[in-house]
Write a protein that holds these residues in place. Sequence first.
Motif, PDB file in Angstrom:
ATOM      1  N   LEU A  58       0.847  -1.196   0.000  1.00 45.97           N
ATOM      2  CA  LEU A  58       0.000   0.000   0.000  1.00 45.97           C
ATOM      3  C   LEU A  58       0.882   1.246   0.000  1.00 45.97           C
ATOM      4  O   LEU A  58       1.646   1.468   0.941  1.00 45.97           O
ATOM      5  CB  LEU A  58      -0.909  -0.015   1.247  1.00 45.97           C
ATOM      6  CG  LEU A  58      -1.694   1.261   1.549  1.00 45.97           C
ATOM      7  CD1 LEU A  58      -2.642   1.626   0.405  1.00 45.97           C
ATOM      8  CD2 LEU A  58      -2.486   1.086   2.851  1.00 45.97           C
ATOM      9  N   PHE A  59       0.784   2.028  -1.051  1.00 41.48           N
ATOM     10  CA  PHE A  59       1.540   3.277  -1.158  1.00 41.48           C
ATOM     11  C   PHE A  59       0.562   4.442  -1.107  1.00 41.48           C
ATOM     12  O   PHE A  59      -0.608   4.300  -1.498  1.00 41.48           O
ATOM     13  CB  PHE A  59       2.320   3.357  -2.481  1.00 41.48           C
ATOM     14  CG  PHE A  59       3.407   2.317  -2.652  1.00 41.48           C
ATOM     15  CD1 PHE A  59       3.846   1.545  -1.586  1.00 41.48           C
ATOM     16  CD2 PHE A  59       4.008   2.116  -3.897  1.00 41.48           C
ATOM     17  CE1 PHE A  59       4.846   0.591  -1.747  1.00 41.48           C
ATOM     18  CE2 PHE A  59       5.009   1.163  -4.063  1.00 41.48           C
ATOM     19  CZ  PHE A  59       5.425   0.398  -2.996  1.00 41.48           C
ATOM     20  N   ASP A  69      11.937  22.855  -5.388  1.00 36.22           N
ATOM     21  CA  ASP A  69      12.182  21.470  -5.782  1.00 36.22           C
ATOM     22  C   ASP A  69      12.970  20.766  -4.670  1.00 36.22           C
ATOM     23  O   ASP A  69      14.143  21.050  -4.472  1.00 36.22           O
ATOM     24  CB  ASP A  69      12.969  21.471  -7.096  1.00 36.22           C
ATOM     25  CG  ASP A  69      12.868  20.125  -7.789  1.00 36.22           C
ATOM     26  OD1 ASP A  69      11.958  19.341  -7.425  1.00 36.22           O
ATOM     27  OD2 ASP A  69      13.700  19.850  -8.666  1.00 36.22           O
ATOM     28  N   VAL A  70      12.321  19.899  -3.927  1.00 40.69           N
ATOM     29  CA  VAL A  70      13.015  19.157  -2.863  1.00 40.69           C
ATOM     30  C   VAL A  70      12.805  17.661  -3.104  1.00 40.69           C
ATOM     31  O   VAL A  70      11.875  17.271  -3.805  1.00 40.69           O
ATOM     32  CB  VAL A  70      12.508  19.559  -1.457  1.00 40.69           C
ATOM     33  CG1 VAL A  70      12.801  21.023  -1.166  1.00 40.69           C
ATOM     34  CG2 VAL A  70      11.044  19.242  -1.270  1.00 40.69           C
ATOM     35  N   PRO A  71      13.680  16.826  -2.514  1.00 42.50           N
ATOM     36  CA  PRO A  71      13.555  15.386  -2.776  1.00 42.50           C
ATOM     37  C   PRO A  71      12.234  14.813  -2.248  1.00 42.50           C
ATOM     38  O   PRO A  71      11.672  15.321  -1.273  1.00 42.50           O
ATOM     39  CB  PRO A  71      14.736  14.764  -2.030  1.00 42.50           C
ATOM     40  CG  PRO A  71      15.458  15.840  -1.342  1.00 42.50           C
ATOM     41  CD  PRO A  71      14.826  17.143  -1.652  1.00 42.50           C
ATOM     42  N   THR A  72      11.786  13.745  -2.901  1.00 43.77           N
ATOM     43  CA  THR A  72      10.652  12.981  -2.386  1.00 43.77           C
ATOM     44  C   THR A  72      11.177  12.020  -1.326  1.00 43.77           C
ATOM     45  O   THR A  72      12.105  11.246  -1.577  1.00 43.77           O
ATOM     46  CB  THR A  72       9.978  12.175  -3.509  1.00 43.77           C
ATOM     47  OG1 THR A  72       9.435  13.086  -4.458  1.00 43.77           O
ATOM     48  CG2 THR A  72       8.872  11.274  -2.957  1.00 43.77           C
ATOM     49  N   PHE A 188       7.230   3.187  -6.332  1.00 42.46           N
ATOM     50  CA  PHE A 188       7.257   3.972  -5.098  1.00 42.46           C
ATOM     51  C   PHE A 188       7.789   5.373  -5.381  1.00 42.46           C
ATOM     52  O   PHE A 188       7.273   6.364  -4.854  1.00 42.46           O
ATOM     53  CB  PHE A 188       8.112   3.268  -4.038  1.00 42.46           C
ATOM     54  CG  PHE A 188       7.997   3.884  -2.673  1.00 42.46           C
ATOM     55  CD1 PHE A 188       6.771   4.015  -2.055  1.00 42.46           C
ATOM     56  CD2 PHE A 188       9.125   4.340  -1.996  1.00 42.46           C
ATOM     57  CE1 PHE A 188       6.657   4.590  -0.791  1.00 42.46           C
ATOM     58  CE2 PHE A 188       9.025   4.912  -0.739  1.00 42.46           C
ATOM     59  CZ  PHE A 188       7.782   5.040  -0.138  1.00 42.46           C
ATOM     60  N   ASP A 189       8.835   5.442  -6.202  1.00 41.46           N
ATOM     61  CA  ASP A 189       9.283   6.725  -6.738  1.00 41.46           C
ATOM     62  C   ASP A 189       9.620   7.753  -5.648  1.00 41.46           C
ATOM     63  O   ASP A 189       9.046   8.836  -5.602  1.00 41.46           O
ATOM     64  CB  ASP A 189       8.185   7.269  -7.690  1.00 41.46           C
ATOM     65  CG  ASP A 189       8.625   8.566  -8.393  1.00 41.46           C
ATOM     66  OD1 ASP A 189       9.834   8.716  -8.635  1.00 41.46           O
ATOM     67  OD2 ASP A 189       7.750   9.414  -8.667  1.00 41.46           O
ATOM     68  N   MET A 364      18.181  -2.276  -3.734  1.00 41.03           N
ATOM     69  CA  MET A 364      17.250  -2.213  -4.864  1.00 41.03           C
ATOM     70  C   MET A 364      17.148  -0.780  -5.402  1.00 41.03           C
ATOM     71  O   MET A 364      16.331  -0.498  -6.272  1.00 41.03           O
ATOM     72  CB  MET A 364      15.863  -2.714  -4.417  1.00 41.03           C
ATOM     73  CG  MET A 364      15.821  -4.222  -4.144  1.00 41.03           C
ATOM     74  SD  MET A 364      14.429  -4.728  -3.078  1.00 41.03           S
ATOM     75  CE  MET A 364      13.036  -4.443  -4.168  1.00 41.03           C
ATOM     76  N   GLY A 365      17.950   0.137  -4.816  1.00 40.74           N
ATOM     77  CA  GLY A 365      17.988   1.494  -5.349  1.00 40.74           C
ATOM     78  C   GLY A 365      17.294   2.525  -4.489  1.00 40.74           C
ATOM     79  O   GLY A 365      17.194   3.686  -4.882  1.00 40.74           O
ATOM     80  N   LEU A 366      16.789   2.102  -3.330  1.00 44.52           N
ATOM     81  CA  LEU A 366      16.133   3.047  -2.430  1.00 44.52           C
ATOM     82  C   LEU A 366      16.889   3.040  -1.099  1.00 44.52           C
ATOM     83  O   LEU A 366      16.635   2.201  -0.234  1.00 44.52           O
ATOM     84  CB  LEU A 366      14.663   2.645  -2.211  1.00 44.52           C
ATOM     85  CG  LEU A 366      13.818   3.570  -1.321  1.00 44.52           C
ATOM     86  CD1 LEU A 366      13.575   4.908  -2.015  1.00 44.52           C
ATOM     87  CD2 LEU A 366      12.490   2.903  -0.966  1.00 44.52           C
TER      88      LEU A 366
END
Length: 411
Positions: A58-59, A69-72, A188-189, A364-366
Amino acid sequence: MKSAIIERLTRYVTINTQSDPYSETTPSTLQQWDLLRLLEEELKAMGLETDMDEYGYLFATLPSNIDKDVPTIGFLAHVDTSPDFNAANVKPQVIEQYDGGVIQLGDSGREIDPAVFPDMQKVKGHTLMTTDGTSLLGADDKAGIVEIMEAMHYFTTHPDVPHGRIRVAFTPDEEIGRGPHRFDVERFDADFAYTMDGSQLGELQYESFNAAEAVVTFEGVNVHPGSAKHKMVNALNLATYFNQLLPAEEVPEHTEGYEGFYHLMHLEGNVEKATAQYIIRDHDRELFEKRKQQMIHIQREINARYHYQPINIVIKDQYHNMVEKILPHPHIIDLAKAVFADLEITPNTEPIRGGTDGSQLSYMGLPTPNIFTGCDNFHGPYEYASIDVMTLATQVIIGIAQKATETELEQ
Ligand SMILES: [Zn+2]
């Protein structure tokens, strides 16, 4: 905030979400959907956009309310509870102003005795939630869920407080090691994330074990014991001999801190065939690889003495130390530490002697360090949550989202 946390935690812990290592499905148990669907409804009611996949990931999104512009940033918690102890009919009890003494857990005859759990002194004066002694509490990780939900509630009711785009993830099956298995990092991005799945106040964890599992099988030759000379090969004796050749001090019961180990978890068999199951753990990648080599070396040495290959080993890596993936992005840790400092929380960055979902997600990149939730004595009847520490953890989430808007962060 404290009474809202008690109310929310009570609501979530009374939903049984125990996972099942023997199930092949994701989520491993249908009951995890009960909490996932409730959370989906509650997130929607707060005005967040949700997206849930067929596997129970669940996202949700809290959109940015600033122009910059700031990171998510992502915040994660797992919905399942441990399969190690009864998780049905959880009956929470609340203790106000804990006096530091023995806590009776309902009528179960069980108690939390500070003589056995000396860390209870750290939560003296706090409001605590425990069970009645007949089940686990499941604050691992429902405390983390509550903190994320309360932080989202705060932002949606305080639209003037600035924050960037926030992503929330509630995931199944962490307790059976499958949390990240079907986690879609792309969907998830987020630029980076934090799992809310730690324990005591101040924990900020970004070093985990490197982990592997080894299954060693021993093939024997069974002959009548009366005429066995030079013929019988006893698989059980091979197994115990193999184990003796591993360093005797490098086991969980003799190691701490950064010391790695071999852990014989299961041994079974007879003269004909035996199986030994090990886990291998080390923070240092090189030593970790050496440990695996060591087992193979012992296998070859013993096998060379026989006319056949009696020992077979299958080693599978489970997860790796997330530090390699997090240290290249020091701002992820610095941001959390700056928020801790604002809240006068002393960070405890000791390495975890285990893994978190973040160990795998980071690869996995996160990049995903882990933050304290305020509960302790996991996976059994002595589990408790400090509502005071949960309040601080909620403030940490709010603070991280807010602080990320103040500074120029590299993405
Ligand atoms: Zn957990």
